[in-house]
Scaffold this motif. Structure first.
Motif, short mmCIF file in Angstrom:
data_model
loop_
_atom_site.label_atom_id
_atom_site.label_comp_id
_atom_site.label_asym_id
_atom_site.label_seq_id
_atom_site.Cartn_x
_atom_site.Cartn_y
_atom_site.Cartn_z
N ASN A 118 -5.00 -20.10 20.97
CA ASN A 118 -5.34 -18.69 21.17
C ASN A 118 -4.60 -17.77 20.20
OD1 ASN A 118 -2.94 -19.36 22.54
ND2 ASN A 118 -3.16 -17.69 24.01
N VAL A 119 -4.37 -18.24 18.97
CA VAL A 119 -3.71 -17.46 17.92
C VAL A 119 -4.51 -17.56 16.63
CG1 VAL A 119 -1.62 -17.16 16.53
CG2 VAL A 119 -1.42 -17.86 18.93
N ARG A 120 -4.61 -16.43 15.92
CA ARG A 120 -5.16 -16.41 14.57
C ARG A 120 -4.20 -15.65 13.67
NH1 ARG A 120 -7.53 -19.49 17.10
NH2 ARG A 120 -9.78 -19.89 17.27
N VAL A 121 -4.27 -15.90 12.35
CA VAL A 121 -3.22 -15.45 11.45
C VAL A 121 -3.79 -14.81 10.18
CG1 VAL A 121 -1.19 -16.17 10.14
CG2 VAL A 121 -1.79 -17.37 12.25
N PHE A 122 -3.19 -13.68 9.79
CA PHE A 122 -3.42 -13.07 8.48
C PHE A 122 -2.17 -13.27 7.63
CE2 PHE A 122 -6.61 -10.36 10.63
CZ PHE A 122 -7.61 -10.31 9.67
N ASN A 123 -2.35 -13.54 6.34
CA ASN A 123 -1.25 -13.61 5.39
C ASN A 123 -1.44 -12.50 4.36
OD1 ASN A 123 -0.25 -15.88 2.71
ND2 ASN A 123 0.97 -14.41 3.83
N CYS A 124 -1.20 -11.26 4.80
CA CYS A 124 -1.40 -10.10 3.91
C CYS A 124 -0.75 -8.87 4.54
CB CYS A 124 -2.87 -9.87 3.61
SG CYS A 124 -3.91 -9.69 5.05
N ASP A 125 -0.96 -7.74 3.91
CA ASP A 125 -0.37 -6.47 4.34
C ASP A 125 -1.00 -5.99 5.64
OD1 ASP A 125 0.63 -3.90 4.59
OD2 ASP A 125 -0.26 -3.14 2.73
N ALA A 126 -0.16 -5.64 6.61
CA ALA A 126 -0.65 -5.21 7.92
C ALA A 126 -1.49 -3.94 7.85
CB ALA A 126 0.53 -4.99 8.87
N ILE A 127 -1.14 -3.02 6.96
CA ILE A 127 -1.91 -1.78 6.87
C ILE A 127 -3.33 -2.07 6.40
CG2 ILE A 127 -2.05 0.51 5.83
CD1 ILE A 127 0.25 0.13 7.82
N GLU A 128 -3.48 -3.01 5.48
CA GLU A 128 -4.82 -3.38 5.02
C GLU A 128 -5.60 -4.03 6.15
OE1 GLU A 128 -4.51 -5.80 1.56
OE2 GLU A 128 -3.72 -4.19 0.29
N VAL A 129 -4.93 -4.86 6.95
CA VAL A 129 -5.60 -5.48 8.09
C VAL A 129 -6.06 -4.43 9.08
CG1 VAL A 129 -5.31 -7.01 10.07
CG2 VAL A 129 -4.36 -7.66 7.85
N LEU A 130 -5.19 -3.50 9.42
CA LEU A 130 -5.54 -2.46 10.38
C LEU A 130 -6.71 -1.62 9.87
CD1 LEU A 130 -1.96 -1.33 11.43
CD2 LEU A 130 -3.64 -2.43 12.91
N ASN A 131 -6.70 -1.29 8.60
CA ASN A 131 -7.75 -0.43 8.05
C ASN A 131 -9.08 -1.15 7.87
OD1 ASN A 131 -6.44 2.09 7.78
ND2 ASN A 131 -5.40 1.41 5.92
N ASN A 132 -9.04 -2.45 7.57
CA ASN A 132 -10.26 -3.15 7.19
C ASN A 132 -10.78 -4.15 8.22
OD1 ASN A 132 -10.60 -2.20 4.30
ND2 ASN A 132 -8.54 -3.02 4.19
N SER A 133 -9.91 -4.64 9.10
CA SER A 133 -10.29 -5.75 9.96
C SER A 133 -10.24 -5.46 11.45
CB SER A 133 -9.39 -6.97 9.66
OG SER A 133 -9.46 -7.33 8.30
N ILE A 134 -9.54 -4.41 11.85
CA ILE A 134 -9.35 -4.12 13.27
C ILE A 134 -10.17 -2.90 13.66
CG2 ILE A 134 -7.68 -3.62 15.10
CD1 ILE A 134 -7.41 -6.41 13.79
N ALA A 135 -11.10 -3.07 14.56
CA ALA A 135 -11.94 -1.96 15.01
C ALA A 135 -11.12 -0.97 15.82
CB ALA A 135 -13.11 -2.49 15.84
N ASP A 136 -11.51 0.29 15.77
CA ASP A 136 -10.87 1.30 16.61
C ASP A 136 -11.08 0.96 18.08
OD1 ASP A 136 -10.22 2.56 14.26
OD2 ASP A 136 -11.63 4.24 14.52
N ASN A 137 -10.11 1.35 18.90
CA ASN A 137 -10.21 1.18 20.36
C ASN A 137 -10.44 -0.28 20.78
OD1 ASN A 137 -10.31 4.17 20.74
ND2 ASN A 137 -12.30 3.93 19.75
#
Length: 243
Positions: A118-137
């Motif tokens: 139940n874990v997945r992983v990004f190897n990059c900048d968190a701000i880029e992930v938040l802006n590009n990969s994580i939907a609002d709300n």
């Protein structure tokens, strides 16, 4: 001995009016050697555990094959705490972000050994992930444990917890979602508290409006346990999105 190279990264973000602004990142890349086991873990485990920015906005139900609460951790280090949390809460799903590849390899090694799924992983900048990969709300929790405090006054601008960051996290959390921070550097704890007390849309969950006792769901790392034996303090902050 591995050679460590530190450098500052500058990135461009776009404002609402599409005007590029330079932003100073809150981390430096430390290029150390990866162990054979860490390399092998990434090679064999990335298809199962890895996430890429190119995937765009994540569909959690498609990734984890179920609907469950989602926690995002920024900067999981060598991954022990994230693996433990996921192992102890199998009814929840976790996404971890870490820029240092040896830490990513170490986490995937643990996940494979313990058969944690139940874990997945990004190897990059968190701000880029938040802006590009994580939907609002979309997030139930966001965790930020022991980020670099950037001790020197001239480096305080590099601290990740800033007003703009608090506003970004608020957008990504569901209403009622929790932003949980922890640090072992008191001046940074005070800085975090000041930023979050002034941020719109949050409520401090501490009874005295300062810090909360260490929540049981946050594992104690070996580094933290050693610090406690030496009399070092740790400060936990929990803020809930209320609007």
């Amino acid at each position: 001995m591995p050679i460590t190279i530190q450098y500052t990264q500058i990135s461009l973000v776009m404002t609402e009016k599409n005007i590029p602004l330079r932003t100073i990142k809150s981390f430096v890349i430390r290029a150390g050697r990866m162990t054979h086991g860490q390399k092998q873990a990434i090679e064999t485990g990335w298809p199962q555990y890895g996430l890429e920015l190119q995937q765009g906005l994540l569909d959690y139900s498609a990734i984890f094959k179920r609907n469950a609460p989602v926690t995002l951790e920024i900067g999981f280090g060598m991954g022990q705490s994230l693996c433990t949390m996921a192992e102890q809460a199998p009814e929840q799903d976790f996404i971890g972000i870490e820029v240092h590849k040896p830490g990513v390899g170490a986490l995937i090694t643990l996940l494979q050994e313990k058969q944690v799924t139940n874990v997945r992983v990004f190897n990059c900048d968190a701000i880029e992930v938040l802006n590009n990969s994580i939907a609002d709300n979309s997030l139930d929790r966001l965790l930020l444990f022991f980020p670099d405090p950037w001790h020197k006054a001239r480096h305080h601008k590099r601290r990740i917890v800033q007003p703009e960051f608090a506003a970004l996290i608020r957008r990504k959390l569901k209403l009622g979602g929790i932003f949980h921070m922890a640090t072992d550097w008191q001046p940074y704890a005070e800085h975090m508290l000041e930023v979050m007390q002034q941020a719109e849309g949050y409520s401090n969950l501490a009874q005295d409006n300062t810090y909360v006792p260490r929540p049981l769901e946050r594992p104690i790392t070996k580094f933290e346990a050693r610090g406690e034996r030496l009399g070092h303090g740790v400060w936990d902050l929990k803020f809930q999105r209320i609007s």
